[in-house]
Write a protein that holds these residues in place. Structure first.
Motif, mmCIF file in Angstrom:
data_model
loop_
_atom_site.group_PDB
_atom_site.id
_atom_site.type_symbol
_atom_site.label_atom_id
_atom_site.label_comp_id
_atom_site.label_asym_id
_atom_site.label_seq_id
_atom_site.Cartn_x
_atom_site.Cartn_y
_atom_site.Cartn_z
ATOM 1 N N MET A 58 -2.272 2.204 10.800
ATOM 2 C CA MET A 58 -1.993 1.699 9.450
ATOM 3 C C MET A 58 -0.476 1.706 9.209
ATOM 4 S SD MET A 58 -3.123 2.882 5.679
ATOM 5 C CE MET A 58 -1.776 4.026 5.645
ATOM 6 N N CYS A 59 0.047 0.549 8.826
ATOM 7 C CA CYS A 59 1.499 0.349 8.823
ATOM 8 C C CYS A 59 2.266 1.339 7.960
ATOM 9 C CB CYS A 59 1.812 -1.092 8.421
ATOM 10 S SG CYS A 59 1.193 -1.534 6.790
ATOM 11 N N THR A 60 1.685 1.774 6.830
ATOM 12 C CA THR A 60 2.420 2.660 5.923
ATOM 13 C C THR A 60 2.705 4.022 6.555
ATOM 14 O OG1 THR A 60 1.701 1.505 3.974
ATOM 15 C CG2 THR A 60 2.264 3.806 3.658
ATOM 16 N N LEU A 61 1.838 4.449 7.469
ATOM 17 C CA LEU A 61 2.092 5.723 8.156
ATOM 18 C C LEU A 61 3.376 5.637 8.975
ATOM 19 C CD1 LEU A 61 -1.453 6.698 9.446
ATOM 20 C CD2 LEU A 61 -0.234 7.596 7.464
ATOM 21 N N HIS A 62 3.722 4.431 9.381
ATOM 22 C CA HIS A 62 4.886 4.236 10.253
ATOM 23 C C HIS A 62 6.118 3.752 9.492
ATOM 24 C CE1 HIS A 62 2.173 4.632 13.719
ATOM 25 N NE2 HIS A 62 1.305 4.085 12.887
ATOM 26 N N TYR A 63 5.912 2.866 8.518
ATOM 27 C CA TYR A 63 7.055 2.176 7.897
ATOM 28 C C TYR A 63 7.191 2.428 6.400
ATOM 29 C CZ TYR A 63 6.275 0.039 12.401
ATOM 30 O OH TYR A 63 6.053 -0.129 13.742
ATOM 31 N N ALA A 64 6.386 3.332 5.872
ATOM 32 C CA ALA A 64 6.541 3.830 4.487
ATOM 33 C C ALA A 64 6.595 2.732 3.426
ATOM 34 C CB ALA A 64 7.788 4.720 4.394
ATOM 35 N N GLN A 65 5.724 1.748 3.560
ATOM 36 C CA GLN A 65 5.689 0.702 2.521
ATOM 37 C C GLN A 65 4.780 1.184 1.387
ATOM 38 O OE1 GLN A 65 4.066 -3.071 3.604
ATOM 39 N NE2 GLN A 65 5.235 -4.180 2.051
ATOM 40 N N ALA A 66 5.312 2.080 0.595
ATOM 41 C CA ALA A 66 4.493 2.745 -0.431
ATOM 42 C C ALA A 66 5.358 3.160 -1.610
ATOM 43 C CB ALA A 66 3.835 3.986 0.163
ATOM 44 N N CYS A 67 4.794 3.079 -2.804
ATOM 45 C CA CYS A 67 5.481 3.607 -3.988
ATOM 46 C C CYS A 67 4.432 4.128 -4.962
ATOM 47 C CB CYS A 67 6.363 2.542 -4.636
ATOM 48 S SG CYS A 67 5.516 1.040 -5.103
ATOM 49 N N PHE A 68 4.886 4.875 -5.945
ATOM 50 C CA PHE A 68 3.930 5.518 -6.843
ATOM 51 C C PHE A 68 4.484 5.638 -8.247
ATOM 52 C CE2 PHE A 68 6.479 8.948 -5.060
ATOM 53 C CZ PHE A 68 6.623 9.847 -6.101
ATOM 54 N N GLU A 69 3.665 6.142 -9.144
ATOM 55 C CA GLU A 69 4.056 6.400 -10.531
ATOM 56 C C GLU A 69 3.534 7.765 -10.947
ATOM 57 O OE1 GLU A 69 5.932 5.474 -12.906
ATOM 58 O OE2 GLU A 69 6.804 3.965 -11.617
ATOM 59 N N GLY A 70 3.977 8.230 -12.092
ATOM 60 C CA GLY A 70 3.490 9.500 -12.611
ATOM 61 C C GLY A 70 3.601 9.500 -14.116
ATOM 62 N N LEU A 71 2.482 9.752 -14.787
ATOM 63 C CA LEU A 71 2.478 9.856 -16.250
ATOM 64 C C LEU A 71 1.346 10.791 -16.640
ATOM 65 C CD1 LEU A 71 0.986 6.641 -17.862
ATOM 66 C CD2 LEU A 71 1.036 6.970 -15.413
ATOM 67 N N LYS A 72 1.211 11.053 -17.939
ATOM 68 C CA LYS A 72 0.222 12.048 -18.351
ATOM 69 C C LYS A 72 -0.655 11.542 -19.496
ATOM 70 C CE LYS A 72 2.811 16.226 -17.161
ATOM 71 N NZ LYS A 72 3.710 17.269 -17.710
ATOM 72 N N ALA A 73 -1.889 12.053 -19.523
ATOM 73 C CA ALA A 73 -2.763 11.864 -20.688
ATOM 74 C C ALA A 73 -2.819 13.199 -21.417
ATOM 75 C CB ALA A 73 -4.157 11.445 -20.239
ATOM 76 N N PHE A 74 -2.642 13.136 -22.737
ATOM 77 C CA PHE A 74 -2.611 14.344 -23.558
ATOM 78 C C PHE A 74 -3.794 14.316 -24.526
ATOM 79 C CE2 PHE A 74 1.601 12.743 -22.588
ATOM 80 C CZ PHE A 74 2.219 13.848 -22.026
#
Ligand SMILES: Cc1ncc(COP(=O)(O)O)c(C=O)c1O
Length: 356
Positions: A58-74
């Motif tokens: 899987m390409c992301t394991l090798h070339y890090a084509q990944a991004c993310f977010e972080g937020l919260k529910a209160f």
């Protein structure tokens, strides 16, 4: 928007230690998954939280084509739950994705997916003030191949995690190491995105700092190591002569934080001048020496406002505000958390409130 939903047969709700949640240790029963194939995203669905099978190619394991977010529910004091500016996170995911050649995902679709997932697992939103349900959307290339090129297929997944209050015993100031040995990002790089690779780049410097007793690193600009950029997972602000000064985003090496943006928008309402501009470490050191630097704090989803009690550079310690939280940081913390937990009126329309 309604999504296909499949309920888990094996809830692990009862295995959660609600008195010791910490961060990112427990996960809710369900996740949201959408797949990109043949040039388009599918409708997405809510399904039981489970392992996903991946190929070693899987390409992301090798070339890090990944991004993310972080937020919260209160859990809101007015009832239901609040998400804090979720459309900003969705837009930032698209901004990160564009830089990484990952296809865009409609902002409304992302917000609805987050909302419906939180509703579905609403019993995982912790009850105590200060606790929250952390939401982690992420997207990555999922094709299997070797060779540096963009993936053809992608997965967008959202998982959620009940998390403790960042501050168990009040807003404790942190000790931060200013490093001139490593850099996190450079002009023209990935610094202003939430690329997974940025966090890999920060690990080594962060580990060295922790070994020396610091909680995080303050990164300087990656070109001249002269100007202040940001902290590991927070933007940084200084109060000098009653003015908030925070590094500007124009070099593209700093993450455009949503808490940062909110502080800048709120400051005026609270009668505090706030300025975005380049700020050199020398200016910070001189302001500290002359007594004009009265506060320093980080801003970010995890802690909201994190007072900095000590900055250390080349073995010299700068103790800020006697290692105490200052009035500007306290006011901003109370105001933003007040809006998030439905204690204060949300005059700016920042929260997305929903019942379940
Ligand atoms: C590198 C970095 N800077 C700043 C922030 C603060 O951003 P936000 O306020 O959107 O959480 C984060 C956290 O997301 C981060 O990872």
């Amino acid at each position: 928007m309604t999504f296909k939903t499949t309920k888990t047969q094996n809830s692990h709700f009862d295995s959660i230690n609600w008195d010791d949640l910490r961060f990112g240790v427990y996960f809710s029963d369900h996740m949201f998954v959408a797949n990109y194939k043949n040039g388009k995203w599918d409708d997405g669905e809510i399904m039981p939280f489970s392992n996903i099978e991946i190929s070693p190619a899987m390409c992301t394991l090798h070339y890090a084509q990944a991004c993310f977010e972080g937020l919260k529910a209160f859990r809101s004091e007015k009832g239901g739950a609040n998400l804090f500016r979720p459309e900003k996170n969705a837009a930032r995911l698209n901004f990160s994705s564009e830089r990484l050649c990952i296809p865009q995902i409609d902002v409304n679709f992302q917000v609805e997916a987050m909302k419906e997932l939180v509703k579905f697992d609403n019993k995982f939103i912790p009850q105590k003030h200060g606790q929250s349900l952390y939401i982690r959307p992420f997207v990555f290339g999922s094709s299997n191949f070797l060779g540096v090129q963009a993936s053809q297929e992608y997965k967008y997944i959202i998982i959620t995690s009940p998390v403790a209050s960042y501050y168990a015993g009040g807003l404790a100031p942190v000790k931060i190491l200013v490093t001139d040995e490593y850099v996190r990002a450079v002009r023209g790089g990935l610094g202003n995105t939430k690329a997974a690779a940025n966090y890999a780049a920060s690990l080594y410097g962060g580990m060295q700092a922790r070994k020396m007793g610091f909680s995080q690193v303050l990164w300087l600009d990656g070109v001249n190591l002269e100007f202040v950029d940001e902290v590991g997972a927070m933007n940084i602000m200084f109060v000098i002569d009653n003015e908030i000064i925070t590094p500007s985003l124009d070099q593209g090496s700093i993450l455009p934080g949503i808490t940062r943006m909110s502080v800048l928008e709120l400051a005026g309402d609270l009668g505090i001048k706030a300025t975005e501009r380049k700020i050199s470490l020398k200016e910070v050191i001189d302001a500290h020496k002359s007594g004009h630097l009265t506060e320093c704090f980080g801003t970010g989803t995890a802690a909201v406002i994190s007072p900095v009690g000590q900055l250390t550079y080349k073995g010299e310690d700068m103790i800020i505000n006697n290692n105490q939280i200052g009035p500007v940081a306290q006011k901003l913390y109370d105001t933003i958390t007040g809006i998030q937990y439905g204690k204060l009126e949300d005059k700016k329309g920042w929260t997305l409130n929903f019942n379940f």
